[in-house]
Design a protein around this motif. Structure first.
Motif, mmCIF file in Angstrom:
data_model
loop_
_atom_site.group_PDB
_atom_site.id
_atom_site.type_symbol
_atom_site.label_atom_id
_atom_site.label_comp_id
_atom_site.label_asym_id
_atom_site.label_seq_id
_atom_site.Cartn_x
_atom_site.Cartn_y
_atom_site.Cartn_z
ATOM 1 N N PRO A 535 0.810 -1.212 0.000
ATOM 2 C CA PRO A 535 0.000 0.000 0.000
ATOM 3 C C PRO A 535 0.845 1.264 0.000
ATOM 4 N N LYS A 536 0.268 2.336 -0.483
ATOM 5 C CA LYS A 536 0.985 3.599 -0.599
ATOM 6 C C LYS A 536 1.444 4.114 0.757
ATOM 7 N N LYS A 537 0.585 4.072 1.760
ATOM 8 C CA LYS A 537 0.919 4.668 3.054
ATOM 9 C C LYS A 537 0.804 3.643 4.172
ATOM 10 N N LEU A 538 1.716 3.732 5.078
ATOM 11 C CA LEU A 538 1.653 2.930 6.300
ATOM 12 C C LEU A 538 1.354 3.885 7.453
ATOM 13 N N GLU A 539 0.346 3.590 8.224
ATOM 14 C CA GLU A 539 -0.088 4.509 9.269
ATOM 15 C C GLU A 539 0.408 4.077 10.644
ATOM 16 N N ASN A 540 0.809 5.067 11.430
ATOM 17 C CA ASN A 540 1.018 4.802 12.858
ATOM 18 C C ASN A 540 0.230 5.849 13.637
ATOM 19 N N GLU A 541 0.422 5.914 14.905
ATOM 20 C CA GLU A 541 -0.426 6.776 15.734
ATOM 21 C C GLU A 541 -0.204 8.258 15.489
ATOM 22 N N THR A 542 0.979 8.631 15.041
ATOM 23 C CA THR A 542 1.289 10.060 14.971
ATOM 24 C C THR A 542 1.340 10.629 13.556
ATOM 25 N N GLU A 543 1.668 9.794 12.575
ATOM 26 C CA GLU A 543 1.829 10.354 11.239
ATOM 27 C C GLU A 543 1.627 9.296 10.158
ATOM 28 N N LYS A 544 1.463 9.780 8.948
ATOM 29 C CA LYS A 544 1.401 8.911 7.783
ATOM 30 C C LYS A 544 2.703 9.052 7.004
ATOM 31 N N THR A 545 3.285 7.912 6.637
ATOM 32 C CA THR A 545 4.563 7.929 5.932
ATOM 33 C C THR A 545 4.389 7.346 4.533
ATOM 34 N N ASP A 546 4.915 8.019 3.551
ATOM 35 C CA ASP A 546 4.820 7.555 2.172
ATOM 36 C C ASP A 546 5.725 6.341 1.997
ATOM 37 N N ILE A 547 5.159 5.253 1.450
ATOM 38 C CA ILE A 547 5.918 4.011 1.294
ATOM 39 C C ILE A 547 7.089 4.186 0.341
ATOM 40 N N LYS A 548 6.935 5.080 -0.626
ATOM 41 C CA LYS A 548 8.019 5.321 -1.571
ATOM 42 C C LYS A 548 9.238 5.907 -0.856
ATOM 43 N N GLU A 549 8.989 6.793 0.102
ATOM 44 C CA GLU A 549 10.085 7.381 0.860
ATOM 45 C C GLU A 549 10.778 6.332 1.724
ATOM 46 N N ILE A 550 9.998 5.406 2.275
ATOM 47 C CA ILE A 550 10.598 4.339 3.085
ATOM 48 C C ILE A 550 11.540 3.494 2.244
ATOM 49 N N VAL A 551 11.072 3.088 1.069
ATOM 50 C CA VAL A 551 11.898 2.255 0.191
ATOM 51 C C VAL A 551 13.166 3.005 -0.213
ATOM 52 N N GLU A 552 13.033 4.280 -0.507
ATOM 53 C CA GLU A 552 14.191 5.062 -0.915
ATOM 54 C C GLU A 552 15.227 5.142 0.196
ATOM 55 N N LYS A 553 14.764 5.345 1.418
ATOM 56 C CA LYS A 553 15.693 5.424 2.551
ATOM 57 C C LYS A 553 16.399 4.088 2.797
ATOM 58 N N ILE A 554 15.653 2.984 2.672
ATOM 59 C CA ILE A 554 16.274 1.668 2.869
ATOM 60 C C ILE A 554 17.305 1.410 1.781
ATOM 61 N N LEU A 555 16.960 1.770 0.547
ATOM 62 C CA LEU A 555 17.900 1.578 -0.555
ATOM 63 C C LEU A 555 19.196 2.345 -0.322
ATOM 64 N N ILE A 556 19.065 3.594 0.063
ATOM 65 C CA ILE A 556 20.254 4.417 0.309
ATOM 66 C C ILE A 556 21.090 3.813 1.425
ATOM 67 N N SER A 557 20.435 3.365 2.470
ATOM 68 C CA SER A 557 21.144 2.736 3.587
ATOM 69 C C SER A 557 21.912 1.506 3.129
ATOM 70 N N LYS A 558 21.268 0.687 2.311
ATOM 71 C CA LYS A 558 21.914 -0.536 1.839
ATOM 72 C C LYS A 558 23.076 -0.229 0.894
ATOM 73 N N MET A 559 22.919 0.804 0.063
ATOM 74 C CA MET A 559 23.996 1.174 -0.844
ATOM 75 C C MET A 559 25.231 1.626 -0.079
ATOM 76 N N LEU A 560 25.002 2.373 0.971
ATOM 77 C CA LEU A 560 26.122 2.906 1.752
ATOM 78 C C LEU A 560 26.825 1.821 2.571
ATOM 79 N N SER A 561 26.069 0.785 2.960
ATOM 80 C CA SER A 561 26.653 -0.244 3.814
ATOM 81 C C SER A 561 27.228 -1.422 3.042
#
Length: 616
Positions: A535-561
């Protein structure tokens, strides 16, 4: 004035049930030839074929031996000639089929009839009852013929009853020709097929040890051997030198090794031919657009893979000493680069073309003719084998590393050939869809065709709304990924090539980590044949996070490591790492309307990039 539309079937069963590339071609070309004969019967009875335009696609004039006559065609005629052209259609089709089947029976089976149990009865039953000839007639002032034909195809009196006895190893619904059953008369069954295999007119590749064929499969298999005699071909059909799936898979490796190691590759070719004369398959090069003078291109596909070369069933008369020497030499050739065991099958079909054919008979015929003539040339650029290019249908096999680029070029050619209709009719919506299967060469050819057909009809057309390409990758363990995209998303800003280029900075383990993380934090994770959609968004109690941004951050983390790439300075800059990640994610078809992200786009880009890396 009347319009008649004629249809010949079954198409899929006749073409798809194939064990080799030769079977696939034979079924396709034979059906094309039978359609040509039926058209001539209609013309001789006074009908005018208005779709398709066939003068430059006649089987007998086709130097590349590519089937190009569709199994469906539209005719105009005067009212009083309707009955005559229907008779012409039926009679000429049946005469051609009877001529082919009769000559094959006389040439290969008549002398062994007494060794079987009711063999002639089985043959006659299957030959007589196989084809389904359909037609509809409408008023010449309407454009309803395609709608009428669709309705006509829904009329079915009854399914054919299953046949008894042991069944064909190629077409499992039909009884094999010996008439014996393995359980009761196994030895007699073996003797029947052994006698045929040992016939002086039958070549080593015509009938394998474990094959027991029905009449239809037997005709498809042996048609190429006597095609010139039957229908006066201008060219011989070189069945001994037909490219195999192994050969198609190995072409990029052959290119590289002949360029980088010309002396060693020439020595390997010389030894292979000296040790095993049948290793030479010289007639394949023209079919695949290969102009290289290196002799290694002329070897059979079994001589490019160590496992295949070791297989005694593939090269039965090669002595062990010679086999061991060739294996050792091949391993040395592959020290720096090993051929990947994957080839591709491409199936393409126009979207809702029947509606347009009814409105643009003359123009559509011209556009389709141009498209059909250009497709084989595009495939040859990519060293692909054109099985069929007729009407708005394409069936081809090709090396896997550039298969998607080839499909894109054929799509562009289709759009170019139809641009005049596109520009003049806003409602035309000219488009074509594709099913592309990239498969390990061990996977059965029949299953690969059916998978390509499923991708085309169920995924690209039905699920993704047409104007799409659906791709699957099949490894020895099964389906590895399934991906679908609209053409424009792959083509726009060169998105597909950018994703492939930038996926070099992402390891396979990073992709699996992304999938694991996302599946663990989402209640709506879906895994179907390793296809991941989230799904596009994953919800928690305080905010909505765009799934595309999550994937991008994980990718960058993996590239650097990742140890393999962390020393590359350019990736440590924020601008570069974000660009790499974004371009890889781009082909995952992030869509705000359906709120989904298709992660198998990344898996596909990585898989293709690894193929390309090997053959640099």
């Amino acid at each position: 004035m009347k319009k008649c539309i004629f249809s010949i079937g079954p198409v899929q069963g006749f073409i798809a049930e194939a064990r080799r590339t030769r079977d696939l071609w034979s079924g396709s070309f034979l059906l094309s030839y039978l359609s040509e004969c039926a058209m001539k019967g209609v013309q001789n009875a006074g009908g005018t074929i208005i779709n398709p335009k066939i003068n430059d696609k006649l089987c007998t004039n086709n130097k590349d031996l590519v089937g190009g006559i569709p199994n469906q065609f539209t005719v105009e005629c005067n009212d009083e000639k309707v009955s005559a052209i229907i008779d012409g259609f039926k009679n000429e089709f049946n005469n051609a089929w009877d001529n082919i089947s009769g000559k094959i029976w006389d040439e290969y089976l008549a002398k062994y009839e007494q060794k079987g149990k009711g063999t002639k009865n089985i043959w006659d039953r299957q030959v007589k009852n196989y084809w389904e000839l359909l037609w509809v007639v409408v008023d010449g002032n309407t454009n309803l013929e395609y709608i009428a034909l669709k309705s006509r195809k829904n009329w079915r009196w009854s399914e054919k009853p299953p046949e008894g006895g042991d069944h064909c190893t190629l077409m499992s619904d039909y009884q094999e020709l010996s008439g014996y059953t393995k359980f009761k008369d196994g030895e007699k069954q073996k003797e029947f097929w052994k006698a045929i295999r040992n016939d002086i007119n039958i070549k080593s590749l015509d009938l394998e040890e474990d094959e027991r064929l029905c009449a239809i499969a037997f005709i498809k298999r042996f048609f190429p051997n006597i095609a010139k005699k039957i229908i006066n071909f201008n060219n011989n059909v070189d069945t001994e030198h037909w490219p195999s799936t192994l050969y198609l898979a190995a072409i990029p490796w052959i290119k590289k090794i002949s360029d980088k190691n010309p002396k060693e590759s020439e020595e390997y070719y010389t030894n292979a031919v000296n040790f095993y004369e049948q290793a030479k398959r010289e007639g394949m090069l023209d079919k695949l657009g290969i102009n290289d003078s290196s002799n290694i291109y002329k070897l059979d596909g079994n001589f490019f893979y160590v496992d295949s070369l070791k297989n005694k069933n593939a090269t039965p008369s090669l002595n062990e000493s010679a086999r061991n020497k060739l294996v050792s030499q091949l391993k040395k050739l592959q020290e720096k680069c090993m051929p990947k065991p994957y080839f591709a099958m491409l199936l393409m079909d126009g979207d809702k073309m029947g509606e347009l054919k009814g409105r643009y008979h003359d123009k559509m015929s011209e556009c389709l003719s141009n498209f059909n003539n250009n497709v084989p040339n595009i495939l040859k650029i990519y060293n692909g084998l054109t099985i069929y290019a007729g009407g708005d249908d394409v069936l081809a096999m090709l090396p896997s590393n550039n298969a998607i680029e080839c499909a894109i070029d054929i799509y562009k050619e289709f759009k170019e050939d139809f641009k005049e209709i596109d520009l003049n009719d806003n409602d035309a919506k000219i488009s074509i869809s594709a099913g592309l299967t990239i498969s390990h060469y061990h996977y059965p050819l029949m299953s690969i065709y059916k998978e390509s057909k499923r991708l085309l009809e169920e995924v690209a057309k039905e699920k993704n709304g047409r104007d799409s390409i659906a791709v699957s990758v099949i490894k020895p363990s099964g389906t590895y990924l399934e991906y679908v995209s609209k053409w424009d998303k792959l083509i726009k800003n060169d998105a597909f090539n950018d994703a492939i280029k930038n996926s070099q900075y992402i390891s396979n383990s990073a992709l699996y980590s992304i999938r694991d993380v996302l599946s663990s934090i989402s209640d709506e994770y879906i895994s179907e044949k390793n296809t991941v959609r989230l799904p596009k968004k994953l919800e928690n109690e305080t905010e909505k996070t765009d799934i595309k941004e999550i994937v991008e951050k994980i990718l960058i983390s993996k590239m650097l490591s990742d140890r393999k790439i962390k020393d590359k300075e350019e990736i440590h800059t924020n601008k570069r790492k974000e660009e790499y990640a974004r371009k890889v994610i781009e082909i995952c078809n992030y869509n705000e309307n359906d709120q989904m992200l298709q992660l198998d786009g990344m898996f596909l880009a990585k898989f293709i990039s690894q193929l390309k890396e090997v053959y640099k």
